[in-house]
Design a protein around this motif. Structure first.
Motif, mmCIF file in Angstrom:
data_model
loop_
_atom_site.group_PDB
_atom_site.id
_atom_site.type_symbol
_atom_site.label_atom_id
_atom_site.label_comp_id
_atom_site.label_asym_id
_atom_site.label_seq_id
_atom_site.Cartn_x
_atom_site.Cartn_y
_atom_site.Cartn_z
ATOM 1 N N ASP A 80 0.806 -1.216 0.000
ATOM 2 C CA ASP A 80 0.000 0.000 0.000
ATOM 3 C C ASP A 80 0.842 1.271 0.000
ATOM 4 O O ASP A 80 0.305 2.369 0.069
ATOM 5 C CB ASP A 80 -0.945 0.000 1.204
ATOM 6 N N ALA A 126 -2.658 -5.680 -4.477
ATOM 7 C CA ALA A 126 -3.506 -6.738 -3.897
ATOM 8 C C ALA A 126 -4.336 -6.198 -2.735
ATOM 9 O O ALA A 126 -4.746 -6.951 -1.849
ATOM 10 C CB ALA A 126 -2.658 -7.931 -3.436
ATOM 11 N N ASP A 127 -4.603 -4.897 -2.739
ATOM 12 C CA ASP A 127 -5.377 -4.254 -1.672
ATOM 13 C C ASP A 127 -6.694 -3.738 -2.255
ATOM 14 O O ASP A 127 -6.755 -2.632 -2.795
ATOM 15 C CB ASP A 127 -4.571 -3.101 -1.073
ATOM 16 N N PRO A 128 -7.796 -4.498 -2.144
ATOM 17 C CA PRO A 128 -9.080 -4.095 -2.734
ATOM 18 C C PRO A 128 -9.631 -2.796 -2.166
ATOM 19 O O PRO A 128 -10.510 -2.178 -2.781
ATOM 20 C CB PRO A 128 -10.001 -5.271 -2.408
ATOM 21 N N ARG A 129 -9.127 -2.352 -1.030
ATOM 22 C CA ARG A 129 -9.612 -1.083 -0.462
ATOM 23 C C ARG A 129 -9.301 0.095 -1.379
ATOM 24 O O ARG A 129 -9.952 1.147 -1.293
ATOM 25 C CB ARG A 129 -8.979 -0.859 0.914
ATOM 26 N N ILE A 181 -9.846 0.243 -4.494
ATOM 27 C CA ILE A 181 -10.829 0.361 -5.577
ATOM 28 C C ILE A 181 -11.643 1.643 -5.435
ATOM 29 O O ILE A 181 -11.908 2.349 -6.423
ATOM 30 C CB ILE A 181 -11.753 -0.878 -5.610
ATOM 31 N N LYS A 218 -8.056 -5.673 -11.943
ATOM 32 C CA LYS A 218 -7.083 -6.579 -11.309
ATOM 33 C C LYS A 218 -7.395 -6.772 -9.833
ATOM 34 O O LYS A 218 -7.372 -7.900 -9.309
ATOM 35 C CB LYS A 218 -5.669 -6.045 -11.490
ATOM 36 N N LEU A 219 -7.754 -5.687 -9.129
ATOM 37 C CA LEU A 219 -8.067 -5.789 -7.709
ATOM 38 C C LEU A 219 -9.389 -6.532 -7.495
ATOM 39 O O LEU A 219 -9.535 -7.274 -6.510
ATOM 40 C CB LEU A 219 -8.131 -4.394 -7.088
ATOM 41 N N SER A 220 -10.332 -6.326 -8.380
ATOM 42 C CA SER A 220 -11.613 -7.027 -8.262
ATOM 43 C C SER A 220 -11.410 -8.540 -8.427
ATOM 44 O O SER A 220 -11.993 -9.347 -7.702
ATOM 45 C CB SER A 220 -12.591 -6.515 -9.313
ATOM 46 N N HIS A 236 -8.700 -10.135 -7.755
ATOM 47 C CA HIS A 236 -7.994 -10.592 -6.553
ATOM 48 C C HIS A 236 -8.976 -10.791 -5.396
ATOM 49 O O HIS A 236 -8.904 -11.776 -4.679
ATOM 50 C CB HIS A 236 -6.911 -9.582 -6.155
ATOM 51 N N ARG A 237 -9.888 -9.831 -5.245
ATOM 52 C CA ARG A 237 -10.873 -9.924 -4.163
ATOM 53 C C ARG A 237 -11.787 -11.132 -4.373
ATOM 54 O O ARG A 237 -12.135 -11.847 -3.435
ATOM 55 C CB ARG A 237 -11.702 -8.647 -4.092
ATOM 56 N N ALA A 238 -12.142 -11.385 -5.623
ATOM 57 C CA ALA A 238 -13.013 -12.515 -5.917
ATOM 58 C C ALA A 238 -12.308 -13.838 -5.607
ATOM 59 O O ALA A 238 -12.944 -14.800 -5.151
ATOM 60 C CB ALA A 238 -13.443 -12.470 -7.372
#
Length: 351
Positions: free
Chosen positions: A95, A316-319, A321, A345-347, A349-351
């Motif tokens: 982050d 790799a931090d969906p926050r 988004i 890409k983050l979505s 990863h979150r999925a």
């Protein structure tokens, strides 16, 4: 018995040290005859990417006499910016954004040029003669000239390496009509080491001593204005301005004298580990306020936010988004595209 008079060359080096230079050496104007041919080979391969100014003045850049036929001596100077902490410390901190070491303090163009001008004035007072000073922006091949003058050698990453200062020298040059006694060139001490080559996250070295700027993270985050190629984005990681990996990997850095670093280049605290989220929120006024007096200001807000979006996608931090979504409507389509890529890409990863 009479005491020998100190030579102009020795007094010049003493004055350079007084002005903040960590190294000063002298070369004849024809010291690097092979540099022009290597430059043309590099340009013909297209390794300069979008840096069209490299090709536009190639003949002037090829040799000191090509730029100024009257030059007889080249004074090469190095100002240390050796970091006091590990340049790779934030490599795995997703982050946080990473700025190249050289850019975290004052703009080296201003600091080095001021000292060069002061040294030039001193030299003319000692022995009148025409001269010119250069810091990075003129068609001057500082690295081969510095190697020819004995400041160090060009390593396999193509940058200068010094036995005393490692890979951490800003270079400046003074061309002069004054005939000065040259120093001996430095020989190559890389040996069989390939640490800088293997450290590159984007495989920017097609061969030792040659860099393909089109794959170099420093080029991609600073010089390149368009979308960053998708296949190189993962390698950028959390770097938002430049890259130190090949420099930091060099074993000669263990001999670098951190105490010799110019205080002007001590990193600003706010650039040590900024949050990617804060960079994503920058508008033009905020960018100019934060990076005033820094070399980072040259890329402008749009490229900085583009780079921050790439770093966000790699975090790799969906926050992040939520911080990226407003950028989908950014006036700069390059920024908007980078934001969309990062969100996807983050979505995933979150999925």
């Amino acid at each position: 018995m009479a005491v020998p008079t100190e030579t102009l060359e020795l007094r010049l080096k003493g004055q350079a040290a007084t002005l903040g230079f960590a190294a000063c050496r002298i070369a004849p104007a024809d010291v690097a005859p092979q540099a022009g041919a290597r430059l043309r080979e590099w340009l013909d391969a297209g390794h300069h990417g979008d840096m069209l100014w490299m090709a536009d003045r190639a003949d002037e850049r090829a040799s000191p006499q090509g730029l100024w036929p009257e030059v007889r001596s080249v004074i090469m100077l190095g100002m240390s910016y050796a970091p006091g902490r590990d340049p790779l410390a934030l490599a795995d901190v997703g982050d946080r954004a990473r700025f190249s070491v050289y850019a975290q303090g004052k703009d080296y163009h201003d600091v080095v040029k001021k000292a060069l001008k002061a040294l030039a004035r001193w030299l003319v007072e000692q022995q009148p003669g025409a001269l010119k000073v250069f810091v990075d922006t003129a068609p001057v091949m500082e690295k081969p000239l510095a190697a020819g003058a004995g400041l160090g050698w060009q390593g396999k990453h193509s940058n200068l390496v010094s036995r005393d200062h490692g890979s951490w020298l800003f270079l400046g040059a003074i061309y002069t009509e004054i005939p000065l006694t040259p120093d001996a060139p430095e020989r190559d001490h890389c040996g069989t080491c390939t640490a800088c080559q293997t450290a590159c996250p984007t495989d920017a070295f097609p061969a030792p001593y040659m860099v393909d700027a089109r794959r170099c993270i420093s080029y991609l985050t600073i010089e390149h204005k368009g979308p960053i190629p998708h296949d190189l984005r993962a390698g950028i990681g959390n770097r938002v301005y430049g890259c130190d990996d090949c420099l930091a990997a060099c074993p000669w850095n263990k001999f670098a004298d951190v105490a010799a670093a110019n205080r002007a280049f001590v990193g600003r605290a706010e650039l040590a580990a900024p949050e990617i989220a804060d960079l994503l929120a920058l508008d033009d006024a905020g960018f100019r306020e934060i990076f005033s007096g820094s070399p980072i200001k040259r890329i402008g807000r749009n490229r900085m936010v583009r780079n921050a979006a790439i770093a966000a996608g790699n975090s790799a931090d969906p926050r992040l988004i939520a911080r990226l979504q407003p950028l989908l409507a950014d006036a700069d389509p390059v920024v908007a595209e980078a934001a969309l890529w990062a969100i996807e890409k983050l979505s995933a990863h979150r999925a």
